[in-house]
Design a protein around this motif. Structure first.
Motif, mmCIF file in Angstrom:
data_model
loop_
_atom_site.group_PDB
_atom_site.id
_atom_site.type_symbol
_atom_site.label_atom_id
_atom_site.label_comp_id
_atom_site.label_asym_id
_atom_site.label_seq_id
_atom_site.Cartn_x
_atom_site.Cartn_y
_atom_site.Cartn_z
ATOM 1 N N GLU A 8 0.750 -1.354 0.095
ATOM 2 C CA GLU A 8 -0.210 -0.095 0.080
ATOM 3 C C GLU A 8 0.825 1.316 -0.083
ATOM 4 O OE1 GLU A 8 -3.739 0.267 1.811
ATOM 5 O OE2 GLU A 8 -3.895 -1.927 2.460
ATOM 6 N N LEU A 9 2.395 1.071 0.300
ATOM 7 C CA LEU A 9 2.977 2.369 0.136
ATOM 8 C C LEU A 9 2.687 2.852 -1.510
ATOM 9 C CD1 LEU A 9 6.369 0.755 1.118
ATOM 10 C CD2 LEU A 9 5.590 2.709 2.227
ATOM 11 N N PHE A 10 2.442 1.991 -2.366
ATOM 12 C CA PHE A 10 2.381 2.469 -3.690
ATOM 13 C C PHE A 10 1.102 2.632 -4.247
ATOM 14 C CE2 PHE A 10 6.222 -0.066 -2.647
ATOM 15 C CZ PHE A 10 7.287 0.617 -3.250
ATOM 16 N N THR A 11 -0.047 2.131 -3.577
ATOM 17 C CA THR A 11 -1.194 2.166 -4.166
ATOM 18 C C THR A 11 -1.931 3.619 -4.571
ATOM 19 O OG1 THR A 11 -1.259 0.115 -2.975
ATOM 20 C CG2 THR A 11 -3.409 0.849 -4.141
ATOM 21 N N HIS A 12 -1.787 4.523 -3.705
ATOM 22 C CA HIS A 12 -2.595 5.775 -3.803
ATOM 23 C C HIS A 12 -1.752 7.082 -4.277
ATOM 24 C CE1 HIS A 12 -6.114 3.272 -2.407
ATOM 25 N NE2 HIS A 12 -5.472 3.012 -1.441
ATOM 26 N N VAL A 13 -0.376 6.632 -4.579
ATOM 27 C CA VAL A 13 0.348 7.792 -4.805
ATOM 28 C C VAL A 13 -0.306 8.564 -6.200
ATOM 29 C CG1 VAL A 13 2.672 8.766 -5.679
ATOM 30 C CG2 VAL A 13 2.306 6.809 -4.093
ATOM 31 N N PHE A 14 -0.596 7.872 -7.154
ATOM 32 C CA PHE A 14 -1.232 8.362 -8.431
ATOM 33 C C PHE A 14 -2.599 7.388 -8.780
ATOM 34 C CE2 PHE A 14 3.260 9.296 -9.330
ATOM 35 C CZ PHE A 14 3.351 10.596 -9.537
ATOM 36 N N ARG A 15 -3.657 8.121 -9.519
ATOM 37 C CA ARG A 15 -4.597 7.271 -10.152
ATOM 38 C C ARG A 15 -4.150 6.606 -11.087
ATOM 39 N NH1 ARG A 15 -8.831 8.212 -6.544
ATOM 40 N NH2 ARG A 15 -10.383 7.812 -8.144
ATOM 41 N N GLU A 16 -3.376 7.234 -11.804
ATOM 42 C CA GLU A 16 -2.838 6.398 -13.311
ATOM 43 C C GLU A 16 -1.219 6.136 -12.873
ATOM 44 O OE1 GLU A 16 -1.798 6.874 -17.923
ATOM 45 O OE2 GLU A 16 -3.069 8.496 -16.784
ATOM 46 N N ASN A 17 -1.027 5.264 -12.573
ATOM 47 C CA ASN A 17 0.222 4.971 -12.022
ATOM 48 C C ASN A 17 1.348 5.099 -13.138
ATOM 49 O OD1 ASN A 17 2.163 4.486 -9.909
ATOM 50 N ND2 ASN A 17 2.001 1.927 -9.873
ATOM 51 N N THR A 18 2.662 5.250 -12.745
ATOM 52 C CA THR A 18 3.765 5.593 -13.544
ATOM 53 C C THR A 18 4.617 4.206 -13.635
ATOM 54 O OG1 THR A 18 5.222 6.295 -11.818
ATOM 55 C CG2 THR A 18 3.816 7.865 -13.032
ATOM 56 N N LYS A 19 5.427 4.037 -14.642
ATOM 57 C CA LYS A 19 6.231 2.908 -15.051
ATOM 58 C C LYS A 19 7.149 2.952 -13.879
ATOM 59 C CE LYS A 19 6.112 2.567 -20.070
ATOM 60 N NZ LYS A 19 6.837 3.275 -21.155
ATOM 61 N N GLU A 20 7.874 4.235 -13.608
ATOM 62 C CA GLU A 20 8.847 4.218 -12.503
ATOM 63 C C GLU A 20 8.363 3.831 -11.012
ATOM 64 O OE1 GLU A 20 11.952 4.659 -12.516
ATOM 65 O OE2 GLU A 20 12.154 4.900 -10.334
ATOM 66 N N LEU A 21 7.083 4.148 -10.570
ATOM 67 C CA LEU A 21 6.780 3.686 -9.747
ATOM 68 C C LEU A 21 6.430 2.172 -9.222
ATOM 69 C CD1 LEU A 21 6.332 5.088 -6.789
ATOM 70 C CD2 LEU A 21 3.916 5.560 -7.266
ATOM 71 N N ALA A 22 5.836 1.779 -10.559
ATOM 72 C CA ALA A 22 5.695 0.060 -10.764
ATOM 73 C C ALA A 22 7.121 -0.406 -10.643
ATOM 74 C CB ALA A 22 5.083 -0.071 -12.030
ATOM 75 N N ARG A 23 8.150 0.255 -11.041
ATOM 76 C CA ARG A 23 9.272 -0.424 -10.934
ATOM 77 C C ARG A 23 9.937 -0.379 -9.429
ATOM 78 N NH1 ARG A 23 14.461 0.399 -10.344
ATOM 79 N NH2 ARG A 23 14.096 2.818 -9.786
ATOM 80 N N GLN A 24 9.725 0.764 -8.974
ATOM 81 C CA GLN A 24 10.025 0.982 -7.530
ATOM 82 C C GLN A 24 9.204 -0.317 -6.373
ATOM 83 O OE1 GLN A 24 10.223 4.768 -6.071
ATOM 84 N NE2 GLN A 24 11.135 5.404 -8.010
ATOM 85 N N ARG A 25 7.922 -0.491 -7.036
ATOM 86 C CA ARG A 25 7.286 -1.587 -6.393
ATOM 87 C C ARG A 25 7.956 -2.822 -6.375
ATOM 88 N NH1 ARG A 25 3.167 -4.916 -6.299
ATOM 89 N NH2 ARG A 25 1.426 -4.780 -4.722
ATOM 90 N N ARG A 26 8.395 -3.287 -7.426
ATOM 91 C CA ARG A 26 9.048 -4.442 -7.666
ATOM 92 C C ARG A 26 10.274 -4.419 -6.885
ATOM 93 N NH1 ARG A 26 7.447 -3.306 -13.088
ATOM 94 N NH2 ARG A 26 9.584 -2.593 -13.639
ATOM 95 N N THR A 27 10.947 -3.288 -6.708
ATOM 96 C CA THR A 27 12.255 -3.523 -6.016
ATOM 97 C C THR A 27 11.831 -3.578 -4.543
ATOM 98 O OG1 THR A 27 13.138 -1.713 -7.303
ATOM 99 C CG2 THR A 27 14.070 -1.712 -5.276
ATOM 100 N N TRP A 28 10.657 -3.010 -4.013
ATOM 101 C CA TRP A 28 10.007 -3.426 -2.752
ATOM 102 C C TRP A 28 9.882 -4.587 -2.650
ATOM 103 C CZ3 TRP A 28 5.098 -5.200 -1.928
ATOM 104 C CH2 TRP A 28 4.853 -5.375 -0.424
#
Lengths: 345, 338
Positions: A319-339
């Protein structure tokens, strides 16, 4: 009541209000008091990292929130509005979750509750209330916004900007100042130039009202009138409810360093709950048996919320990453994978 | 995506000559017409049409409920945008000049950027902050600043800076239709640049860069007004047989790491050009991304040509502060000779 002194009346009256209303005010204030006590205990037990008590401010909060209509209005709190949330019908396990630090803004649904997120930048939400209220008028609807803030926040530029905007736009908003006389360690006389928050309304071209914040009936009347004015399209009102923060600023505070315990004792004796209880009995709105039953129900409700928040699951790390954007970015998706790969394990 | 492309094809118009300021005005007209929830407001955006006339005629056409002036208080303008968004509107506030965004930073960073997060999606912030940005017009202090690194560093914000009228039109449509808050940085120095443009519906996803000029020997990376400067550099370099690619990042967040890497992997050299001061500027982010993605392909370290670590200076000094054509050419030379 002389403005901004601790010498309030020794009794209040609720004769002018309906018994249903005054009993409801008492029930919410009683529940908030018990929940507040439970919350302080949870902090002592290490369940809450910290807590900010509303003790002594229940009348100001419950009576003002009760003058609002949760079906069409919107309330903008800061961080010490637990009793207002409760009276307004916010789901309280979700509300108290903010004090357990499960999620900064709390876990209640802001949109469905029509009660804004808990917010620690104390002036910040006040212009939100004005924007919401302007939006209401643009659409031709009749909802009213109420912004809570304190004597400390009354010094914030955002509060002044918001009041000026509200005056210019004639926005249907109630500025509700809980003047609890201490902004953490700084007293009114070193916070509020001119000595009165409510007097400032004159400069913005709308009424300012000073009310005894420990008198639930008076707070309700003043707020209801402000709400009615706004709903009639007559613009904003500033209500200043004079009350007192009898507890420390937070469970991390040490008020012995800055204020006199005798002053605190005087205000503890003007307890808004005790005053309302006596007024209910005097008005014949309730008898001892009824109040005993309400007290027992409040106790059970406070325990239910306490148990609910104490056992609520911690949010999942994703949930760290879920609500930062309504339309997620590739970069945040990448950081979520890192997490996932490096933290979640 | 298919729907986007179809809409784009249907809405394409023949080329018309427009300045960027007019192109953004056209986009706002489209947005106000297509979505009754769009509101345009700020200081002097009504009868005056904005100090740059970007909102010219909008109040007349759409009325003073959709397009309205506010008192002069940037923080309250952005705070008002938050409240309007919480009441279901799609606010497009203007802050008159970049330097005047600083008084509103609390609302932008603590409120706009975080409200969707704080409320776990219950209070989305479909706000597009229009911010006339960057230098190049020798304006008074606080009328020319580069805040992109600050905004790009703020979780929850998207940041875009168009470089020409056609792109400004499409990117504005995209920004306002987005349900996330977008800081739309309008390069003041390019407002009056007229050129034939085709007004297109957006076709690339948010966060896509574009190659303005293809080339083989090095990639010039820029955004906003510096894109045109890089094109000038490329034209000059071409006279000496140096073939430079110019990559317009457009979106500074999300930043197009793939597009950047694809270009630099081909050319093996990169020069990033921005107006903002050097230290901790977005050029450092670009350099880091190039190093991460293209390390084995690189023939030279990434060069940065930027403003100096000084405040934006007054009139006659500004041209010496902003990256000059000569400085960019020198950086190109350094990377080619490395």
């Amino acid at each position: 009541m002389p403005p901004h002194t601790s010498a309030g009346r020794e009794s209040i009256t609720v004769d002018h209000l309906s018994p249903d209303l005054t009993r409801a005010l008492y029930r919410h204030m009683r529940t908030a008091r018990d929940l507040d006590t439970e919350a302080i205990a949870l902090q002592r037990q290490g369940v809450f990292p910290a807590y900010v008590s509303v003790r002594g401010q229940e009348a100001a909060q419950v009576a003002s929130a009760s003058a609002m209509d949760p079906a069409r209005d919107f309330v903008f709190p800061t961080y010490r509005e637990m009793a207002a949330a409760l009276a307004y019908g916010v789901e309280m396990v979700g509300y108290m979750a903010t004090h357990r630090a499960l999620w900064h803004g709390g876990l209640y649904d802001v949109a469905a509750s029509r009660f804004g997120a808990v917010n620690a930048v104390v002036g910040g939400p006040v212009p939100h209330a004005v924007g919401w209220a302007v939006g209401e008028r643009l659409r031709g609807d009749d909802g009213v916004a109420l912004a809570y803030f304190g004597d400390g926040a009354s010094s914030e530029g955002d509060v002044h900007e918001a009041m000026n905007f509200a005056g210019v736009f004639g926005a249907p908003v109630v500025f509700f100042c809980q003047n609890n006389q201490w902004a953490l360690s700084v007293p009114n006389e070193r916070q509020v130039a001119g000595g009165s928050v409510s007097a400032r309304a004159a400069g913005y071209g709308f009424p300012g009202v000073l009310v005894d914040g420990n008198d639930a009936g008076a707070v309700y009347e003043a707020t209801a009138e402000a709400v009615a004015r706004a709903r009639r399209g007559e613009g904003p009102t500033l209500v200043e409810a004079l009350t007192y923060r009898v507890e420390p600023h937070s469970t991390s505070d040490d008020p012995g360093r800055y204020r006199d315990e005798a002053e605190v004792r005087r205000w503890r004796e003007r307890d808004p709950l005790t005053l309302l209880r006596a007024a209910l009995l005097a008005a014949g709105h309730a008898d001892e048996a009824h109040l005993a039953e309400v007290d027992a129900r409040a106790r059970r409700e406070a325990e239910r919320v306490r148990d609910g928040v104490a056992t609520a699951p911690e949010p999942d790390g994703s949930e760290l990453f879920t609500h930062v954007f309504r339309e997620n970015t590739k970069e945040l998706a990448r950081q979520r994978r890192t997490w996932q790969e490096e933290v979640e394990l | 995506m298919t729907e986007l492309i179809e809409r784009a094809a249907a809405a394409d118009t023949p080329a018309v000559e427009l300045s960027m300021q007019q192109a953004i005005n056209r986009a706002l007209r489209v947005l106000l017409a297509e979505d009754p929830d769009v509101l345009v407001f700020g200081e002097d955006v009504g009868a005056l049409g904005g100090v740059f006339r970007v909102t010219d005629g909008l109040q007349e056409e759409f009325g003073d409920k959709r397009v309205f002036d506010t008192p002069l208080a940037e923080s309250a303008i952005m705070g008002m945008a938050v409240g309007l968004a919480m009441n279901g509107w799609r606010p497009v506030p203007e802050l008159q000049f970049d330097g005047f965004a600083y008084p509103a930073i609390d609302q932008i960073v603590n409120q706009v950027a975080r409200m969707n997060y704080r409320t776990r999606g219950a209070a989305p912030m479909p706000i597009t902050l229009r911010l006339p940005s960057f230098g190049g017009i020798q304006a008074p202090e606080h009328h020319g600043e580069s805040l992109e690194a600050l905004f790009a560093h703020t979780p929850g914000l998207k940041v875009v800076a168009p470089s020409d009228p056609g792109d400004a039109y499409s990117l504005m449509l995209q920004a306002v239709r987005s349900d996330d808050p977008v800081v739309y940085m309008e390069p003041k120095a390019r407002y009056w640049d007229r050129r034939p443009v085709r007004l297109r519906e957006p076709s690339d996803p948010i966060g896509t860069s574009r190659i303005v000029r293809p080339g083989r020997h090095a990639t010039l990376v820029a955004w906003g007004a510096m894109v045109q400067r890089c094109v000038q550099v490329a034209e000059l370099a071409a006279e000496d047989g140096v073939d430079l690619e110019v990559l317009d990042l457009r979106w500074l967040k999300p930043l197009d790491a793939e597009g950047l890497a694809a270009s630099v992997s081909r050319t093996r050299r990169a020069v990033v050009v921005h107006e903002a001061p050097l230290t901790a500027g977005l050029g450092a982010e670009v350099a880091a991304l190039v190093t991460e993605h293209c390390f084995r392909d690189l023939s030279a370290p990434v060069q940065r040509v930027t403003g100096f670590d000084v405040p934006y200076p007054a009139g006659p000094l500004e041209p010496q502060y902003l990256p000059t054509i000569d400085r960019v050419l020198l950086a190109v030379q350094r990377t080619l000779e490395y």
